[in-house]
Motif scaffolding. Structure first.
Motif, PDB file in Angstrom:
ATOM      1  N   THR A 201       0.846  -1.198   0.000  1.00 37.58           N
ATOM      2  CA  THR A 201       0.000   0.000   0.000  1.00 37.58           C
ATOM      3  C   THR A 201       0.876   1.240   0.000  1.00 37.58           C
ATOM      4  O   THR A 201       1.793   1.368   0.813  1.00 37.58           O
ATOM      5  CB  THR A 201      -0.928   0.026   1.224  1.00 37.58           C
ATOM      6  N   LEU A 202       0.583   2.139  -0.926  1.00 37.64           N
ATOM      7  CA  LEU A 202       1.240   3.437  -0.989  1.00 37.64           C
ATOM      8  C   LEU A 202       0.446   4.418  -0.129  1.00 37.64           C
ATOM      9  O   LEU A 202      -0.735   4.656  -0.389  1.00 37.64           O
ATOM     10  CB  LEU A 202       1.298   3.935  -2.429  1.00 37.64           C
ATOM     11  N   ALA A 203       1.102   4.944   0.893  1.00 39.67           N
ATOM     12  CA  ALA A 203       0.482   5.957   1.756  1.00 39.67           C
ATOM     13  C   ALA A 203       1.505   7.077   1.944  1.00 39.67           C
ATOM     14  O   ALA A 203       1.762   7.534   3.054  1.00 39.67           O
ATOM     15  CB  ALA A 203       0.067   5.342   3.085  1.00 39.67           C
ATOM     16  N   THR A 204       2.082   7.493   0.821  1.00 41.41           N
ATOM     17  CA  THR A 204       3.281   8.343   0.816  1.00 41.41           C
ATOM     18  C   THR A 204       2.978   9.833   0.789  1.00 41.41           C
ATOM     19  O   THR A 204       3.906  10.642   0.745  1.00 41.41           O
ATOM     20  CB  THR A 204       4.146   7.993  -0.404  1.00 41.41           C
ATOM     21  N   GLY A 205       1.700  10.213   0.790  1.00 40.46           N
ATOM     22  CA  GLY A 205       1.362  11.626   0.771  1.00 40.46           C
ATOM     23  C   GLY A 205       1.486  12.230  -0.613  1.00 40.46           C
ATOM     24  O   GLY A 205       1.522  11.522  -1.626  1.00 40.46           O
ATOM     25  N   GLY A 206       1.559  13.557  -0.664  1.00 34.18           N
ATOM     26  CA  GLY A 206       1.506  14.274  -1.931  1.00 34.18           C
ATOM     27  C   GLY A 206       2.866  14.647  -2.489  1.00 34.18           C
ATOM     28  O   GLY A 206       3.888  14.054  -2.134  1.00 34.18           O
ATOM     29  N   GLY A 222       6.308  13.086  -3.705  1.00 37.18           N
ATOM     30  CA  GLY A 222       5.606  12.391  -4.775  1.00 37.18           C
ATOM     31  C   GLY A 222       6.081  10.977  -5.043  1.00 37.18           C
ATOM     32  O   GLY A 222       5.859  10.438  -6.127  1.00 37.18           O
ATOM     33  N   ASP A 223       6.715  10.336  -4.048  1.00 33.55           N
ATOM     34  CA  ASP A 223       7.323   9.027  -4.275  1.00 33.55           C
ATOM     35  C   ASP A 223       6.312   7.976  -4.737  1.00 33.55           C
ATOM     36  O   ASP A 223       6.555   7.228  -5.684  1.00 33.55           O
ATOM     37  CB  ASP A 223       8.012   8.539  -2.992  1.00 33.55           C
ATOM     38  N   GLY A 224       5.182   7.906  -4.046  1.00 29.96           N
ATOM     39  CA  GLY A 224       4.197   6.870  -4.372  1.00 29.96           C
ATOM     40  C   GLY A 224       3.603   7.050  -5.752  1.00 29.96           C
ATOM     41  O   GLY A 224       3.381   6.071  -6.480  1.00 29.96           O
ATOM     42  N   GLY A 374      -4.962   7.944   0.953  1.00 30.77           N
ATOM     43  CA  GLY A 374      -4.535   9.256   1.404  1.00 30.77           C
ATOM     44  C   GLY A 374      -4.215  10.173   0.236  1.00 30.77           C
ATOM     45  O   GLY A 374      -4.741  10.007  -0.873  1.00 30.77           O
ATOM     46  N   GLU A 375      -3.332  11.127   0.463  1.00 30.44           N
ATOM     47  CA  GLU A 375      -3.065  12.165  -0.542  1.00 30.44           C
ATOM     48  C   GLU A 375      -2.450  11.615  -1.815  1.00 30.44           C
ATOM     49  O   GLU A 375      -2.593  12.212  -2.884  1.00 30.44           O
ATOM     50  CB  GLU A 375      -2.153  13.236   0.066  1.00 30.44           C
ATOM     51  N   VAL A 376      -1.780  10.469  -1.742  1.00 28.28           N
ATOM     52  CA  VAL A 376      -1.159   9.875  -2.931  1.00 28.28           C
ATOM     53  C   VAL A 376      -2.203   9.417  -3.950  1.00 28.28           C
ATOM     54  O   VAL A 376      -1.913   9.278  -5.134  1.00 28.28           O
ATOM     55  CB  VAL A 376      -0.266   8.680  -2.522  1.00 28.28           C
ATOM     56  N   ALA A 377      -3.451   9.215  -3.505  1.00 30.32           N
ATOM     57  CA  ALA A 377      -4.485   8.594  -4.330  1.00 30.32           C
ATOM     58  C   ALA A 377      -5.409   9.621  -4.976  1.00 30.32           C
ATOM     59  O   ALA A 377      -5.643  10.705  -4.433  1.00 30.32           O
ATOM     60  CB  ALA A 377      -5.313   7.626  -3.482  1.00 30.32           C
TER      61      ALA A 377
END
Length: 536
Positions: A201-206, A222-224, A374-377
């Motif tokens: 799961t990517l939960a890496t933020g923006g 922006g890693d995710g 989260g913000e990555v999505a």
């Protein structure tokens, strides 16, 4: 857990904010979980969030009202199903969080009953923001951290950068594609390790670090989004970057955000001469959505040649200010600004990435086994502009949904044959002898993104930005191929990829809507749709 440099787990969660830790806690009763954090566990955006979390707790409020406010703020691009899903699960998510030990401010009503103190922020038609003074994110982060560290099934790895996802098709072209793990950089040892996991799961933020001025912590690179794109996932609406209207303008506090709750409680925006300007811009004045307020501040600064505008709450009683905004009061006082008697200098700053990796309502991406929350999505919740205090709410609601979806698949995943995962090969690379290349490219990227792809855009500015980002991509590809990786190189590689996605999305949108404002197409399109990019 470890076999050589290979970690094994049922679920790998990349990111340790509200989304990642909520998912970890919800999964841990059923599965082994590894959470990786690029820096310390608390160093993501959640910890620094001031305002609060939106949910319907007032009997005069309604889920339908929360939905309609969100749709209006999203400027016609929200997915109604996603908005309703989020608003209707909001109270359950908050009550679960309270059950984990989170404390929110309360007040005593005229009937003598204790209830949550609800504040109001821009775009909301009711008071529905639960908060913990002006440090809500800190309360949520520390609560979740405590629960995560106590659970025997959760392993926390701090100081680890995700490098790239490992997919079945990359290992064996005959396989049906799915995620099987990830390469991660151990920043302490400098070695790249392997994590084998049936679910990632990517939960890496923006990705606000792509801009020169940002309210976000340094990890928001922006890693995710970049990793998911390289793994074959679609992204959407990357042109919608929210610029928070009120970041403190001070050389010693470049990332300090001034919560929208200040304006919710009556703070006024003023020019250097003390006159207000929002009443002439929008009937909602200071409580207009963030895109409108940020553009108004940007316009006044450029029109007057001013370095900043001012946010003034000094007309309120000093006791009220220090009670409701203690963190802001104390930080400003350290910098010589007494907000009970003086206006606060403010500028807009990149704050939130409204687009991201496309998911369904369970957080599932295009790649089986890979989730993004989260913000990555991109879930469709925010549309062309995120409404205040819907961000941590999205983290909580979609983390819980993802947990339920993953738990249902755990048994089937354990029966799947394992593929051999090759260790990271750095036999053909050497230590960099020119770190200045990374520093120079980093500065150039953030500067031209601010100048050309910022609050106000044009076709010419976007074309200039695209030419420059393509040159940087070529240079960084060569650098990445020849030298050992580092935190700075990984972040730069990801930011350049995300910058390209932002620019290409912005070039496709031939209208001005929400956070995307272009002088070449100032009108609204009659048939708006999400901007979707596909790597395939």
């Amino acid at each position: 857990m470890t076999q050589g440099l290979e970690h094994r787990t049922d679920a790998l969660i990349i990111g340790s904010g509200a989304a990642g830790l909520t998912l970890a806690i919800k999964l841990a009763d059923f599965a082994k979980v590894i959470v990786i954090a690029k820096s310390k566990l608390k160093d993501g955006s959640t910890y620094y969030a001031q305002g609060g979390v939106a949910a319907v707790f007032d009997e005069d409020d309604s889920i339908d009202s929360h939905v309609e406010d969100t749709l209006i703020a999203g400027a016609g691009l929200c997915d109604r199903n996603s908005v309703h899903f989020t608003a209707s699960h909001a109270r359950d998510a908050l009550e679960w969080l309270i059950g984990q030990g989170a404390h929110f401010d309360q007040e005593t009503g005229s009937d003598g009953q204790h209830r949550y103190h609800l504040t109001r922020e821009g775009g909301h038609s009711h008071r529905r923001i639960l908060h913990s003074a002006d440090a809500t994110g800190k309360e949520i982060q520390l609560t979740l951290q405590q629960q995560a560290r106590l659970h025997p099934n959760i392993t926390v790895l701090e100081g680890f950068n995700a490098v790239d996802l490992i997919t079945a098709k990359k290992l064996d072209k005959s396989q049906s594609d799915r995620v099987v793990g990830a390469y991660v950089l151990n920043r302490a040892s400098g070695q790249v390790e392997t994590v084998r996991a049936n679910f990632v799961t990517l939960a890496t933020g923006g990705a606000s670090k792509v801009y020169q001025y940002s309210s976000n912590p340094d990890v928001a690179s922006g890693d995710g989004i970049a990793m998911a794109w390289r793994a074959g996932c679609r992204v959407a609406n990357m042109e919608f970057n929210q610029f928070h209207p009120t970041c403190l303008f001070h050389p010693d506090a470049r990332n300090f955000l001034l919560t929208e709750a200040l304006r919710g409680e009556g703070a006024q925006l003023k020019r250097p001469d003390g006159t207000r300007f929002m009443p002439g811009i929008d009937p909602r004045e200071e409580l207009a959505p963030r895109d409108i307020v940020a553009r108004a501040i940007d316009y006044e600064m450029k029109r007057l040649g001013a370095d900043c505008m001012y946010l003034d709450i000094s007309h309120k009683p000093a006791e009220f200010i220090t009670k409701h905004f203690p963190t802001i009061y104390e930080r400003c006082l350290e910098l010589g600004i007494d907000i009970t008697t003086s206006a606060i200098p403010v500028v807009p700053a990149a704050h939130y990435t409204c687009g991201g990796v496309m998911t369904d309502l369970n957080g599932a991406t295009d790649l089986p086994g890979l989730y993004a929350i989260g913000e990555v999505a991109y879930t469709g919740l925010h549309g062309a502009n995120r409404m205040a205090s819907n961000s941590i709410l999205e983290c909580l609601v979609f983390a819980r949904a993802a947990a339920n979806a993953i738990v249902e698949q755990l048994d089937a995943a354990k029966d799947r044959p394992e593929l051999p995962l090759p260790h990271w090969d750095e036999s053909q690379v050497v230590d960099s002898d020119e770190h200045v290349v990374i520093a120079h490219n980093w500065h150039e990227l953030r500067l031209f993104m601010w100048d050309y792809v910022g609050i106000v855009r044009t076709d010419k500015r976007l074309q200039r930005a695209l030419r420059r980002v393509e040159m940087l991509e070529a240079e960084i590809r060569q650098y990445y191929s020849n030298f050992k990786i580092s935190n700075d190189l990984l972040e730069l590689r990801n930011l350049v990829q995300v910058a390209e996605l932002i620019i290409r999305c912005a070039m496709e949108r031939k209208e001005s809507r929400g956070l995307h404002f272009t002088l070449d197409y100032p009108e609204l399109s009659s048939d708006p749709a999400p901007t979707i990019l596909s790597p395939r």
